[in-house]
Design a protein around this motif. Structure first.
Motif, PDB file in Angstrom:
ATOM      1  N   HIS A  80      42.159 -73.336 -45.515  1.00  0.00           N
ATOM      2  CA  HIS A  80      43.351 -73.404 -46.573  1.00  0.00           C
ATOM      3  C   HIS A  80      43.749 -74.745 -47.139  1.00  0.00           C
ATOM      4  CE1 HIS A  80      44.792 -69.681 -44.079  1.00  0.00           C
ATOM      5  NE2 HIS A  80      43.431 -69.413 -44.484  1.00  0.00           N
TER       6      HIS A  80
ATOM      7  N   ARG B 244      47.875 -78.116 -48.510  1.00  0.00           N
ATOM      8  CA  ARG B 244      47.679 -76.974 -47.935  1.00  0.00           C
ATOM      9  C   ARG B 244      49.107 -76.151 -47.723  1.00  0.00           C
ATOM     10  NH1 ARG B 244      46.350 -79.927 -42.283  1.00  0.00           N
ATOM     11  NH2 ARG B 244      48.544 -80.970 -41.915  1.00  0.00           N
TER      12      ARG B 244
ATOM     13  N   MET C 109      44.326 -70.220 -49.574  1.00  0.00           N
ATOM     14  CA  MET C 109      44.376 -69.462 -48.681  1.00  0.00           C
ATOM     15  C   MET C 109      42.735 -68.702 -48.809  1.00  0.00           C
ATOM     16  SD  MET C 109      47.212 -69.323 -47.262  1.00  0.00           S
ATOM     17  CE  MET C 109      47.153 -67.973 -46.072  1.00  0.00           C
TER      18      MET C 109
END
Length: 375
Positions: A318, A369, A313
Motif C-alpha cells: 500500500h 501510505r 491500496m
C-alpha cells in the motif's frame, strides 16, 4: 437537486410531484374507462360494417421510462409535453453511457422543443414529434454529479440545461411541530395543489405571446445587461450564462400562465411583473449555479483524493511515491511536483502518512501510505 445524504432529497421531490401524480392518476383512470368503451365498440364493429373505432390515446402528465423511443411515443400522444421523474439522475446519464451519443442529442432537442426523430425498432418507419418538450426532475449526490458532468457535456450544453439547487445541510430533529408550523405547511401544500390543478385546466396558449411595453422595457434592460456579461465572460462561463439568460423568458411565461389561472387573460399576455419575476428567478439560478459549481469542485477533489487512496491500496504494501502517481495518471499529474502536492494535501488531511525509505541501495526515497482506518 444535488444534495448529500440526510438532506431529505426524496421527501422534497415527492412533495413537489404529488399534485402531478394526482392528475396523472385521474388521467389514467379516464384512459382505462375509454379503453374499455373502445373494446366494446370494436366488438360491436366486428358484427357490422363501417370504419373501425379509433383507439383512444394515452393522456398523461408524467413518465418514468427515460428511453428516447418511449418518450417519443408518449409525446406523440401528449403534444403539451411531459414531466420525466427519475429517482436518481445517474440513471439517466447511465443510459447515455450504455448507448451512443444519439440519446444525449435527443435530450438536447427535448429541451429546446425541437423535432424528435426516432427510428423505431419493432415498427417500420420513423416517428417524428414536432415541438417535443420534456421537463426532468430528479435528485443526485454531489460527488456522483461531479463524475457525470464531463467536459463534453459542458461543451454540448447538456449540463447547463439543468437547474441545480443544493440546500444547506441541516439537523433533522425528531419533534412535534407546533400548530403554527403545521398550519403553514398545510396552507403551502393546498395553495400549490390548487395552482397545479388550475393550470392543468387552462385552455391552450396563443401561438404568439406578446409582452406589454413595460414588460418589454424590463426584458430589454436585463437582456442587454446579460449579453454584456456573456460577451466579457470566459469560455467556461458563457454556456452557463446563456442558459441562465434564457430561463428569464421561460419563467416570465410560467409566471404569466400561473397568473392567468386565477384572473382573466389579457392581451398583451405578459406583463412587467412577469418579466421581473423571471429576472429574479434567473438571478437566483445564476447565484445558485455558481454555489453548486463550488460544491461540485469540492466533490470532484474528494473523488480524486479517493482515487489516490484506492491506488495506494492496490499497490504492494500500500505504498506509492510521487513518481508512481505521476506515471499512473499523466493527464492529471504531468509533472511529479503536482503528484507530490496531491499527496501532501492528503497528508495534511490526515488520510496518508509520509515516511523515508532508506533501504533502497541508493538515495533515500520519500514514500506515502494510507493511515490505518483511512476511509
Amino acid at each position: 437537486f444535488p444534495s448529500h445524504d440526510n438532506c431529505r432529497k426524496t421527501a422534497g421531490l415527492d412533495a413537489a410531484k404529488q399534485p402531478f401524480e394526482d392528475i396523472d392518476e385521474a388521467l389514467f383512470q379516464e384512459h382505462k374507462a375509454a379503453v374499455k368503451e373502445w373494446e366494446e365498440e370494436v366488438a360491436a364493429w366486428k358484427k357490422e360494417d363501417g370504419p373501425r373505432p379509433e383507439e383512444p390515446t394515452t393522456n398523461q402528465f408524467m413518465i418514468q421510462d427515460h428511453t428516447v423511443e418511449t418518450i417519443a411515443i408518449r409525446l406523440n400522444d401528449n403534444p403539451d409535453g411531459l414531466l420525466l421523474t427519475v429517482a436518481e439522475l445517474k440513471q439517466l446519464f447511465g443510459m447515455f453511457e450504455r448507448y451512443d451519443s444519439a440519446s444525449e442529442d435527443s435530450y438536447l432537442e427535448l429541451y429546446d422543443g425541437g423535432t424528435l426523430k426516432v427510428d423505431r425498432v419493432n415498427r417500420k418507419g420513423q416517428l417524428r414529434v414536432s415541438n417535443a418538450l420534456l421537463s426532468i426532475t430528479s435528485t443526485i449526490q454531489p460527488r456522483t454529479l461531479a463524475k457525470l458532468i464531463t467536459a463534453d457535456r459542458l461543451e454540448s450544453g447538456l449540463a447547463y440545461r439543468f437547474i441545480f439547487a443544493n440546500p444547506p445541510r441541516r439537523r433533522h430533529l425528531i419533534r412535534h411541530k407546533t400548530p403554527e408550523e403545521l398550519h403553514r405547511v398545510e396552507t403551502a401544500k393546498t395553495a400549490y395543489k390548487a395552482l397545479v390543478e388550475a393550470i392543468h385546466l387552462l385552455p391552450p396558449l396563443p401561438d404568439v405571446i406578446k409582452p406589454d411595453p413595460a414588460a418589454f422595457a424590463a426584458y430589454r434592460e436585463h437582456g442587454n445587461h446579460m449579453e454584456d456579461r456573456i460577451h466579457h465572460a470566459d469560455q467556461s462561463e458563457r454556456g452557463r450564462l446563456s442558459k441562465t439568460n434564457g430561463l428569464r423568458d421561460r419563467f416570465a411565461l410560467i409566471t404569466a400562465v400561473c397568473r392567468s389561472a386565477f384572473e382573466p387573460r389579457t392581451d398583451p399576455f405578459v406583463r412587467r411583473q412577469d418579466v421581473e419575476a423571471g429576472i429574479e428567478f434567473a438571478n437566483w439560478v445564476d447565484a445558485e449555479s455558481r454555489r453548486v459549481a463550488g460544491v461540485m469542485v469540492e466533490a470532484k477533489t474528494k473523488n480524486e483524493d479517493d482515487d489516490i487512496v484506492r491506488l495506494m491500496m492496490s499497490k504492494p504494501n500500500h505504498v506509492v511515491t510521487a513518481r508512481d502517481l505521476m506515471l499512473t495518471d499523466r493527464k492529471r499529474f504531468p509533472k511529479a511536483e503536482l503528484a507530490l502536492e496531491a499527496l501532501e494535501a492528503l497528508r495534511m488531511q490526515g488520510r496518508v502518512e509520509r515516511f523515508t525509505d532508506k533501504n533502497t541501495g541508493g538515495r533515500p526515497v520519500v514514500r506515502y501510505r494510507p493511515k490505518p482506518n483511512t476511509p
